[in-house]
Design an enzyme around this catalytic site. Structure first.
Site, mmCIF file in Angstrom:
data_model
loop_
_atom_site.group_PDB
_atom_site.id
_atom_site.type_symbol
_atom_site.label_atom_id
_atom_site.label_comp_id
_atom_site.label_asym_id
_atom_site.label_seq_id
_atom_site.Cartn_x
_atom_site.Cartn_y
_atom_site.Cartn_z
ATOM 1 N N ASP A 1 0.836 -1.200 0.000
ATOM 2 C CA ASP A 1 0.000 0.000 0.000
ATOM 3 C C ASP A 1 0.874 1.255 0.000
ATOM 4 O O ASP A 1 1.972 1.265 0.543
ATOM 5 C CB ASP A 1 -0.983 0.002 1.172
ATOM 6 C CG ASP A 1 -0.411 -0.605 2.450
ATOM 7 O OD1 ASP A 1 0.775 -0.969 2.474
ATOM 8 O OD2 ASP A 1 -1.173 -0.726 3.429
ATOM 9 N N GLU B 1 -5.598 3.556 3.677
ATOM 10 C CA GLU B 1 -6.001 4.200 4.921
ATOM 11 C C GLU B 1 -7.457 4.668 4.886
ATOM 12 O O GLU B 1 -8.117 4.755 5.921
ATOM 13 C CB GLU B 1 -5.081 5.390 5.226
ATOM 14 C CG GLU B 1 -3.629 5.027 5.472
ATOM 15 C CD GLU B 1 -3.425 4.242 6.750
ATOM 16 O OE1 GLU B 1 -4.391 4.068 7.517
ATOM 17 O OE2 GLU B 1 -2.287 3.782 6.985
#
Length: 383
Positions: free
Chosen positions: A75, A134
């Site tokens: 990520d 997130e």
């Protein structure tokens, strides 16, 4: 170009640390990653940027005799946190920081990719540099956009998360659930405002809210198997405008955490039942909004995780630690609900917690993590 050295990896990580960007706005990060990937030997590499998800990057490493495609996810987004580490390479983007260590995640992935660009793997490897972990459910978006299709579809998927509570370079994992699933809870109670001296002419949402909160507290204690685990936290309440006016509107905001998707759905239903009951009891409107997005529990595949843990335990160069499940959320859980795979921890040894403004992971973890994962992938491709 040869395989990235430890010093080169640390410099890459420090550069990434200086350019953190929020979900779906990782343009500078994306460009830097592409720039680094293009420095690698390209003989076996194929790069794709999905048009529908322009900050994502997919890199296929063509295997010499592929029997499967192994996916690896890193990520790339950051958090809206003002950095307070005092490092010379602190964030240059005001109010944004890699406070969750995604700069470490990206650097490990680049290290693996540099190795396999020089030493062709047996199986195909698909590296997915994912935006919006997130927030905005980047993994779910990617799946629903259909980017994992044909040669880009992994037969199994792996990914890591850094862990400041574990020694630098150690590998942590467990059978079953590694991360909880999360759901945002928003509740609006709509009654009728009025003068404090004439309550009979109003419908007080603060009183109804008090009863609702107390009933919600019984869901975990009385509706969930005590051997299992779940959490409901109501962290924000807003009501009223002045002391002598009865509030006609109250809003509650909170979060659900559960170790299985089944448990989360059970908690969701109990919330619906209780809200409906409060609406009837207090003769008011109670609107419940539940938003899980892609933040499903990270439930590791039993067969692949057993192989992963067994290998890490036997590898004399790896410090393996069997970990407990964490109640934090991770959108890799959604992808693991669609593809068999395993998520694991990489220890980064820091006194500060994830998401804190002083989070400073130990950079020695990067090279040790790459070595452990590279060795596992080579082992897995021979199985």
């Amino acid at each position: 170009m040869t395989v990235l050295s430890e010093s080169e990896l640390i410099q890459i990580r420090r550069h990434l640390h200086q350019i953190p960007e929020l979900a779906l706005h990782e343009f500078q990060t994306h460009d830097y990653l592409i720039e680094e990937i293009k420095k690698f030997r390209q003989d076996y590499l194929e790069i794709q940027v999905p048009q529908a998800l322009p900050t994502a990057i997919m890199v296929l490493v063509h295997g010499s005799n592929p029997q499967r495609t192994i996916g690896y996810r890193a990520d790339i987004d950051a958090l809206p946190v003002e950095e307070k580490t005092g490092l010379q390479y602190s964030s240059q983007n005001l109010g944004i920081m890699h406070a969750c260590g995604h700069d470490i995640h990206m650097t490990v992935a680049l290290g693996l990719l540099s190795y396999f660009s020089e030493y062709q793997p047996i199986d195909n490897l698909m590296f997915f540099f994912q935006p919006a972990e997130e927030s905005e459910s980047g993994g779910k978006k990617a799946y629903e956009l259909g980017i994992f299709s044909e040669k880009w579809r992994p037969d199994e998927f792996y990914g890591l998360h850094d862990n400041p509570a574990l020694p630098a370079g150690s590998i942590g994992c467990r059978m079953g659930t590694l991360f909880a699933g999360t759901t945002e809870v928003n509740i609006d109670l709509i009654g009728k405002s009025g003068h404090a001296a004439f309550p009979q002419n109003a419908n007080d949402t603060v009183v109804a809210m008090s009863s609702l909160i107390m009933q919600i507290q019984t869901i975990i204690s009385r509706s969930i198997d005590p051997i299992k685990s779940g959490v409901i936290t109501l962290g924000k309440v807003e009501a009223g405008t002045i002391r002598n006016v009865i509030a006609g509107h109250t809003r509650i905001e909170g979060t659900i955490r559960g170790l299985s998707q089944k448990m989360i759905l059970e908690i969701d239903q109990r919330l619906r039942d209780i809200c409906a009951g409060i609406a009837r009891s207090y003769n008011m409107e109670v609107n419940l909004d539940l938003n899980q997005g892609g933040y499903w529990p990270v439930e590791n595949n039993p067969k692949l995780t057993e192989i992963f843990i067994s290998y890490m335990k036997k590898n004399p160069n790896v410090e393996f630690i069997e970990t407990e499940p964490a109640m934090t959320g991770e959108d890799f859980g959604y992808l693991l609900a669609k593809f068999p795979g395993t998520m694991f921890w990489l220890g980064v040894n820091d006194d500060s917690q994830l998401h804190s403004a002083t989070f400073t992971p130990d950079e020695s973890s990067i090279f040790r993590g790459i070595e452990a994962i590279k060795d596992f992938l080579n082992y897995r491709m021979k199985a």
